[in-house]
Design an enzyme around this catalytic site. Structure first.
Site, PDB file in Angstrom:
ATOM      1  N   THR A 153     -59.648 -47.208 -27.250  1.00  0.00           N
ATOM      2  CA  THR A 153     -59.640 -47.549 -28.343  1.00  0.00           C
ATOM      3  C   THR A 153     -58.397 -46.098 -28.989  1.00  0.00           C
ATOM      4  O   THR A 153     -59.034 -45.136 -28.840  1.00  0.00           O
ATOM      5  CB  THR A 153     -60.535 -46.862 -28.691  1.00  0.00           C
ATOM      6  OG1 THR A 153     -61.665 -48.444 -27.836  1.00  0.00           O
ATOM      7  CG2 THR A 153     -60.381 -47.477 -30.150  1.00  0.00           C
ATOM      8  N   LYS A 182     -60.402 -53.582 -33.554  1.00  0.00           N
ATOM      9  CA  LYS A 182     -61.356 -52.744 -33.007  1.00  0.00           C
ATOM     10  C   LYS A 182     -62.284 -51.451 -33.201  1.00  0.00           C
ATOM     11  O   LYS A 182     -63.217 -51.754 -34.206  1.00  0.00           O
ATOM     12  CB  LYS A 182     -61.067 -51.986 -31.981  1.00  0.00           C
ATOM     13  CG  LYS A 182     -61.964 -51.243 -31.325  1.00  0.00           C
ATOM     14  CD  LYS A 182     -63.230 -51.918 -30.402  1.00  0.00           C
ATOM     15  CE  LYS A 182     -64.477 -50.963 -29.860  1.00  0.00           C
ATOM     16  NZ  LYS A 182     -63.721 -50.595 -28.509  1.00  0.00           N
ATOM     17  N   LYS A 198     -83.938 -57.571 -53.021  1.00  0.00           N
ATOM     18  CA  LYS A 198     -85.496 -57.915 -53.166  1.00  0.00           C
ATOM     19  C   LYS A 198     -86.041 -56.692 -52.560  1.00  0.00           C
ATOM     20  O   LYS A 198     -86.967 -55.663 -52.321  1.00  0.00           O
ATOM     21  CB  LYS A 198     -86.361 -59.004 -53.480  1.00  0.00           C
ATOM     22  CG  LYS A 198     -87.688 -59.041 -53.033  1.00  0.00           C
ATOM     23  CD  LYS A 198     -88.554 -60.008 -52.956  1.00  0.00           C
ATOM     24  CE  LYS A 198     -87.893 -60.606 -51.251  1.00  0.00           C
ATOM     25  NZ  LYS A 198     -88.872 -59.666 -50.260  1.00  0.00           N
TER      26      LYS A 198
END
Length: 294
Positions: A101, A176, A252
């Protein structure tokens, strides 16, 4: 046997991720060539029949498809463009794939430099971790030309059960980064959930079991990532009812969690942000509860 399967595959970087990936390629028909600065990392592969290369340049002259799994941008640049790097010897038509990466800008820059040598470059980051690599079940996001994708799809299929052509060079890295954005924001949200549970006197290890169990059935956050656009959903669209229901349930439950947190004096900044942004993020606008909270 196809011409693609006759191409030798090279693998540089045999660490925690690279080793199980490369192990899936030991029986690649065209042969596997491996390279790592640590002899003890190389030895299991040569014992299994792979060939060792002393440098990336030595590996580059032998292989038509090359996978690189090293630490960071600087190491990737050294492997690809350094004095003993792949571009010193790689033949035109070779495909260099970086699974690390890195910055998408680094990928684009390396793509241009490789192209000047007639070499294809793909950024192909991976998702799934070492366990998925061992099972051949990684997701691989490929940025590069169509021809390069065709060349890598079959060898990548040995360690990846999902191989996606994300687009041009740089697109794999961008995908990525988007995937990991969700991953680590979710980790931060998990820390908020644990703080709330702990303040309420609950066993947070048991909470973890519940989260993992339910996510294995619901798919977690990825379960809502089915639309092709983030634009607002029209009222007559099929997705409006579905995502509107998700929004109403979410608002909620978030409001109830925030009420509990207020009574326990626990700060939940991500939960507040989620309550206000959930409807817009889903494309259906805020619901009644979020409007009341503004």
């Amino acid at each position: 046997m196809s011409e693609n399967r006759e191409v030798s595959v090279g693998f540089i970087g045999l660490g925690n991720m690279g080793a199980p990936m490369a192990q899936r390629l030991v029986e690649w028909p065209g042969g596997l060539v491996v390279c790592d600065v640590r002899p003890d990392a190389v030895r299991p592969f040569t014992d299994a029949g792979a060939t060792a290369a002393g440098t990336p340049a030595e590996l580059g002259e032998r292989c038509g498809v090359i996978s690189v799994v090293v630490l960071d941008d600087d190491q990737v640049r050294t492997v690809v463009t350094g004095p003993d790097g792949l571009l010193q010897t790689a033949k035109p038509g070779t495909v260099i794939a970086v699974h690390s990466t890195i910055s998408d800008r680094t990928a684009v820059q390396l793509g241009a430099e490789c192209a000047s040598h007639g070499v294809e470059f793909v950024d192909a980051p991976i998702s799934g971790g070492a366990p998925a690599a061992q099972r051949g079940a990684l997701a691989v996001m490929v940025g590069g030309s169509g021809a390069a994708f065709d060349a890598v799809r079959e060898p990548f299929g040995r360690f990846g059960s999902l191989v996606i052509h994300a687009g041009e060079v740089g697109a794999g890295t961008r995908m990525k980064l988007a995937r990991n954005l969700l991953h680590f924001v979710a980790f931060t949200a998990a820390s908020e959930a644990q703080r709330l549970a702990e303040a309420a006197g609950l066993d947070i290890t048991q909470l973890g079991k519940v989260v993992r169990h339910s996510d294995s059935h619901t798919g977690g956050p990825g379960a809502i990532m089915l639309r092709k656009t983030t634009a607002p959903v029209e009222a007559d669209d099929f997705w409006f009812t579905v995502l509107g229901h998700v929004r109403d349930l979410g608002e909620k439950d978030l409001a109830l969690a925030l009420d509990l947190a207020g009574r326990l004096d626990v700060e939940l900044p991500l939960a507040w942000r989620a309550l206000h942004d959930l409807g817009d993020g889903l494309g259906v606008g805020p619901g009644a509860i979020a409007k009341e909270q503004k």
